[in-house]
Design an enzyme around this catalytic site. Structure first.
Site, PDB file in Angstrom:
ATOM      1  N   TYR A  97      30.188   8.088 -16.991  1.00 35.96           N
ATOM      2  CA  TYR A  97      30.097   9.255 -16.874  1.00 35.96           C
ATOM      3  C   TYR A  97      28.634   9.681 -16.499  1.00 35.96           C
ATOM      4  O   TYR A  97      27.918   8.848 -16.254  1.00 35.96           O
ATOM      5  CB  TYR A  97      30.551   9.860 -18.355  1.00 35.96           C
ATOM      6  CG  TYR A  97      31.887   9.511 -18.579  1.00 35.96           C
ATOM      7  CD1 TYR A  97      32.939  10.174 -18.042  1.00 35.96           C
ATOM      8  CD2 TYR A  97      32.453   8.651 -19.669  1.00 35.96           C
ATOM      9  CE1 TYR A  97      34.246   9.817 -18.007  1.00 35.96           C
ATOM     10  CE2 TYR A  97      33.514   8.138 -19.949  1.00 35.96           C
ATOM     11  CZ  TYR A  97      34.529   8.854 -19.256  1.00 35.96           C
ATOM     12  OH  TYR A  97      35.978   8.523 -19.482  1.00 35.96           O
TER      13      TYR A  97
ATOM     14  N   HIS B 153      26.409  10.323 -25.192  1.00 40.04           N
ATOM     15  CA  HIS B 153      27.321   9.456 -24.298  1.00 40.04           C
ATOM     16  C   HIS B 153      26.478   9.118 -23.059  1.00 40.04           C
ATOM     17  O   HIS B 153      26.654  10.019 -22.144  1.00 40.04           O
ATOM     18  CB  HIS B 153      28.490   9.999 -24.135  1.00 40.04           C
ATOM     19  CG  HIS B 153      29.868   9.059 -23.855  1.00 40.04           C
ATOM     20  ND1 HIS B 153      29.438   7.870 -23.361  1.00 40.04           N
ATOM     21  CD2 HIS B 153      31.252   9.159 -23.458  1.00 40.04           C
ATOM     22  CE1 HIS B 153      30.739   7.189 -23.026  1.00 40.04           C
ATOM     23  NE2 HIS B 153      31.656   8.128 -23.050  1.00 40.04           N
TER      24      HIS B 153
ATOM     25  N   ARG C 195      40.694   1.814 -31.140  1.00 39.06           N
ATOM     26  CA  ARG C 195      42.135   1.832 -31.277  1.00 39.06           C
ATOM     27  C   ARG C 195      42.694   1.141 -32.293  1.00 39.06           C
ATOM     28  O   ARG C 195      43.923   1.670 -32.613  1.00 39.06           O
ATOM     29  CB  ARG C 195      42.563   1.051 -29.822  1.00 39.06           C
ATOM     30  CG  ARG C 195      42.382   1.682 -28.550  1.00 39.06           C
ATOM     31  CD  ARG C 195      42.488   0.689 -27.394  1.00 39.06           C
ATOM     32  NE  ARG C 195      41.388  -0.380 -27.413  1.00 39.06           N
ATOM     33  CZ  ARG C 195      41.656  -1.617 -26.731  1.00 39.06           C
ATOM     34  NH1 ARG C 195      42.864  -1.675 -25.888  1.00 39.06           N
ATOM     35  NH2 ARG C 195      40.593  -2.403 -26.657  1.00 39.06           N
TER      36      ARG C 195
END
Length: 469
Positions: free
Chosen positions: A244, A239, A435
């Site tokens: 992040y 990731h 989602r």
């Protein structure tokens, strides 16, 4: 003389689950090499593993592991129930959510981790079940950097004074206020620019990672990857997106170091390159390695972006060209998340990410570089899907009229992304859906039905299989 059981179970599991005659989500037409089968429903082999279709469940934060105690960071039965259902209903690859390679790398105290061997058995239970349903088991390894030690989103939404984007997790809630780290340290380097003394802040002030700590940081990615493989995980994703830890190092806005890990493109990407190399030498050669990036942080038109530069699509293309030589197999193309001044609302946009994914794919093809491209973040809303397919005419090709239902629009958009049509290359090799799977775990089966593709269903669900169109 022993006989094979009429109703065999999946072997090597401590419980019984039926062995499906055909893995759910696999098209029957593919067995007869039907030219009518969309690319979306054809297998794809990546190193030693074959996905039964091109539909991947993207990592989705669930904030549902223990924050402290002997089970800290370990997956639970909740993850078998949710992730297992996506595998049962036909997804080709199912990713476990962002999983911290260090304790302070979790987004929240309730996020999973893989910094300890004690966390392997729980992950193995999840991976074993995903594989028992014919899916590929993946995990996204992560470090949240300066965006760590926050509370789950629904906790933040209940905070006094109205809904907050984020809410700091204090020590009494399992947080680590004194050990939030990033490429830069100090109050001005918190994600929202607010110091710890500011009660309105949603993020803690980070401290600067030293070069010595970076060396250990890199090794911890490799150690976590090995634990994942030991647990039976088949695909690893790094990731490096959404603001992040790694993304913070890539961006000239959030990385203004003056040592070998800051400044030039080569220096800012160094930590990522070292992590890729560490993981690649740690995991088996046949294990696929994916990378998720924010292809742009949408800061080009902001004052801060003009002052310092930003990570943009050109930066992503430059990075992408390095990846095949480093052993990365697939680039998962997302965007945004690194700064509150970004100039796009990702939840209100249309097909921006798939266009970027397509552009990166085209640039790699020009140089004959073997890197698969995944498009993520748009097969979630009917309006997005409709706009994509209307440009390319996929609706007309499939049924002659504009799709009337949301699921039809989504199905045709997914086909448009992965099929080559009218002499044009596909926009992506796989799609990653998030989602929409939470809304409809049976999304694979639904879109197959709308596309007229007959796929295998779970053995236990055959009585409720959609009738042929």
């Amino acid at each position: 003389m022993s006989q094979q059981p009429i109703n065999p179970g999946v072997p090597n599991l401590p419980y019984f689950t039926p062995l499906h005659a055909d893995d759910p989500g696999t098209p029957y037409a593919f067995k007869t090499s039907s030219s009518k089968t969309p690319t979306l429903f054809t297998p794809i082999k990546i190193r030693d593993f074959t996905l039964r279709n091109r539909i991947i469940v993207a990592p989705m934060c669930q904030y549902s592991t223990a924050p402290t105690g002997p089970q800290v960071g370990a997956l639970t039965d909740y993850h078998i129930a949710t992730l297992g259902h996506y595998a049962l209903k036909g997804a080709g690859l199912v990713f476990v959510e962002a999983t911290g390679v260090q304790p302070n790398g979790r987004i929240s105290p309730n996020c999973p981790g893989l910094w300890s061997d004690d966390q392997i058995p729980a992950l193995k239970r999840v991976a074993d079940f995903l594989k028992s349903q014919g899916s590929i088991a993946g995990i996204q390894l992560a470090h949240a950097g300066r965006k760590s030690s926050t509370m789950a989103s629904w906790v933040a939404s209940r905070a006094p004074g109205g809904r907050k984007v984020s809410m700091r997790a204090p020590e009494e809630e399992g947080g680590w206020p004194q050990d939030v780290v990033g490429p830069m340290g100090g109050g001005e380097w918190s994600w929202d620019g607010k110091k710890n003394s500011d009660g309105e802040g949603g993020y803690w002030e980070p401290r600067t990672l030293s070069q010595g700590e970076i060396g250990e940081f890199v090794k911890d990615w490799g150690r976590a990857a090995k634990r994942a493989v030991d647990a039976g995980v088949q695909v690893i994703e790094i990731h490096a997106a959404h603001g992040y830890g790694i993304h913070q190092s890539l961006s000239p806005v959030t990385n203004q170091r003056t040592d070998r890990y800051g400044g030039s493109f080569e220096n800012r990407t160094r930590i990522l390159v070292e992590i890729i190399q560490e993981i690649r030498t740690t995991i088996p050669e046949g294990t696929p390695l994916f990378l998720r990036i924010s292809s742009t942080e949408w800061l080009e038109e902001t004052d801060i972006g003009k002052e310092f530069g930003s990570w943009d699509v050109e930066s992503s293309i430059r990075l992408a060209k390095l990846l095949p030589g480093l052993g990365v197999d697939l680039l998962d193309v997302s965007s945004g998340g690194n700064h509150p001044q970004q100039r796009i609302n990702m939840f209100d946009s249309k097909d921006y990410q798939v266009r970027i994914a397509s552009r990166i794919r085209a640039e790699l093809k020009k140089e004959n570089l073997p890197l698969l491209i995944g498009a993520v973040g748009l097969i979630t809303e009917a309006e997005q899907a409709r706009d994509i397919v209307e440009e390319g005419g996929a609706v007309a090709e499939l049924n002659g009229t504009q799709a009337a239902s949301e699921i039809e629009q989504e199905a045709k958009a997914a086909v448009k992304m992965t099929d080559a049509r009218d002499g044009e290359d596909p926009q992506a090799d796989v799609i990653l859906v998030a989602r929409q799977f939470m809304r409809e775990p049976e999304w694979v089966l639904r879109i197959a039905h709308k596309l007229g593709v007959e796929v295998a269903w779970p053995s236990q669900f055959l009585r409720v299989k959609f009738p042929k169109l």
